[in-house]
Design an enzyme around this catalytic site. Structure first.
Site, mmCIF file in Angstrom:
data_model
loop_
_atom_site.group_PDB
_atom_site.id
_atom_site.type_symbol
_atom_site.label_atom_id
_atom_site.label_comp_id
_atom_site.label_asym_id
_atom_site.label_seq_id
_atom_site.Cartn_x
_atom_site.Cartn_y
_atom_site.Cartn_z
ATOM 1 N N ILE A 1 21.535 23.079 -51.618
ATOM 2 C CA ILE A 1 22.395 22.168 -52.929
ATOM 3 C C ILE A 1 23.907 22.715 -52.353
ATOM 4 O O ILE A 1 24.642 24.038 -52.027
ATOM 5 C CB ILE A 1 22.112 22.777 -54.049
ATOM 6 C CG1 ILE A 1 20.315 22.112 -54.369
ATOM 7 C CG2 ILE A 1 23.002 22.010 -54.930
ATOM 8 C CD1 ILE A 1 19.682 22.610 -55.037
ATOM 9 N N LYS A 2 24.685 21.759 -52.240
ATOM 10 C CA LYS A 2 26.092 21.862 -52.034
ATOM 11 C C LYS A 2 27.047 21.663 -53.296
ATOM 12 O O LYS A 2 26.777 20.408 -53.741
ATOM 13 C CB LYS A 2 26.613 21.246 -51.164
ATOM 14 C CG LYS A 2 28.215 21.091 -51.238
ATOM 15 C CD LYS A 2 28.102 19.824 -50.075
ATOM 16 C CE LYS A 2 29.908 20.374 -49.546
ATOM 17 N NZ LYS A 2 30.867 19.394 -49.249
ATOM 18 N N VAL A 3 27.434 22.685 -54.054
ATOM 19 C CA VAL A 3 28.742 22.042 -55.246
ATOM 20 C C VAL A 3 29.587 22.821 -55.061
ATOM 21 O O VAL A 3 29.776 23.600 -54.481
ATOM 22 C CB VAL A 3 27.622 22.599 -56.394
ATOM 23 C CG1 VAL A 3 26.300 22.127 -56.934
ATOM 24 C CG2 VAL A 3 27.363 24.314 -56.481
#
Length: 304
Positions: free
Chosen positions: A203-205
């Site tokens: 997950i990239k945030v």
């Protein structure tokens, strides 16, 4: 390649996945100078689509050549290189097997007025190019968010069946969020949790700020406070939102900034239990010498 206990532990979190998908996750986790640690630094180069070629590559004209990006990621000892279809195709044969690649399968652009992305590549493209994963962006809060989530569901199902990993860029934006809201702590945690619920392996945030944006969430945060003035505590809250830390979470570097500011962010990510950084413009817009020095400093933080 013998997997480290840490990588074996991480792979155990993904209980439904087949050996092919776990092998591709292991390829990413075991690659480069951080191989085996459970930490990652990834080079993403989708900014040409998102912002245009001059805004992306004019500060360092070597970046107009996609082969430069492969070489930068390899020489820096990174875990993976993520890019749209054409960029990976431009070096696919020369750099085959040299570094795990992530095919970005949807993209937006600065000529659009809508908060949406077009599907620009396929799972079969990723397999043809020897990629380890597909990457897909969702915009929680966009008026097109549900269509994007449905596109991701279909592509993720196909990717996992073919033994590929799934990386999700979860970037809140849309009519109900201003610039403060897009990176507010509660919104970042919500977006990361959505990506986990949609089946993302990685997950990239964006790194969260201290703001709390959603009115309905403010009473909960008042009763169950997070130390919002502590950057590491904010990172820890986003990681917690990803199944109690049982999903890999990496944080973007964002717009170009000075080394001190970027390294301060990286230290907070490390202290907060994040799994690493995905650094684009802050790397490839510098000269190769300066980029390699910066990436070495970032890797050193994650090495502890």
């Amino acid at each position: 390649m013998q997997l480290t206990p840490k990588v074996k532990e991480i792979l155990s979190w993904y209980e439904s996945d087949n050996p092919g998908t776990k092998a591709n996750l292991a390829r990413i986790l075991m690659e480069g100078k951080l191989g085996g640690t459970g930490k990652m630094v990834i080079l993403p180069v989708d900014q040409g689509f998102e912002h245009g070629p001059a805004r992306s590559f004019a500060p360092n004209p070597a970046g107009y050549d996609p082969r430069y990006m492969f070489e930068l990621a390899i020489e820096a000892g990174l875990n993976a290189y993520a890019a749209p279809l054409g960029m990976i195709e431009a070096g696919a044969a020369t750099y085959a097997g040299a570094i795990p690649t992530i095919l970005k399968v949807n993209s937006s652009n600065s000529l659009s007025t809508t908060k949406d992305q077009a599907v620009t590549a396929s799972v079969s493209d990723a397999l043809r190019l020897g990629c380890s994963a597909i990457g897909f962006t969702i915009y929680p809060s966009s008026e097109y968010q549900f269509e994007m989530m449905e596109e991701l569901r279909e592509l993720a199902e196909e990717a996992k069946a073919a033994g590929l990993a799934v990386v999700v860029w979860s970037y809140p934006r849309g009519p109900m969020l201003d610039k403060v809201g897009e990176t507010a702590l509660d919104i970042c945690a919500y977006a990361a949790h959505m990506a986990a619920l949609l089946g993302a392996h990685i997950i990239k945030v964006k790194p969260p700020t201290s703001a709390i944006s959603l009115e309905a969430a403010k009473p909960t945060y008042q009763k169950n406070p997070v130390q919002v003035d502590d950057a590491a505590k904010r990172i820890a809250h986003v990681v917690q939102a990803c199944f109690g830390g049982r999903r890999l979470v990496v944080f973007s570097g964002g717009e170009a900034k000075g080394n001190d500011a970027l390294l301060a962010e990286v230290k907070a990510i490390h202290q907060g239990g994040g799994n690493g950084s995905i650094i684009g413009r802050n790397a490839f817009q510098r000269s190769k010498q300066d980029a390699l020095a910066l990436l070495e400093s970032i890797i050193a933080v994650y090495q502890g």
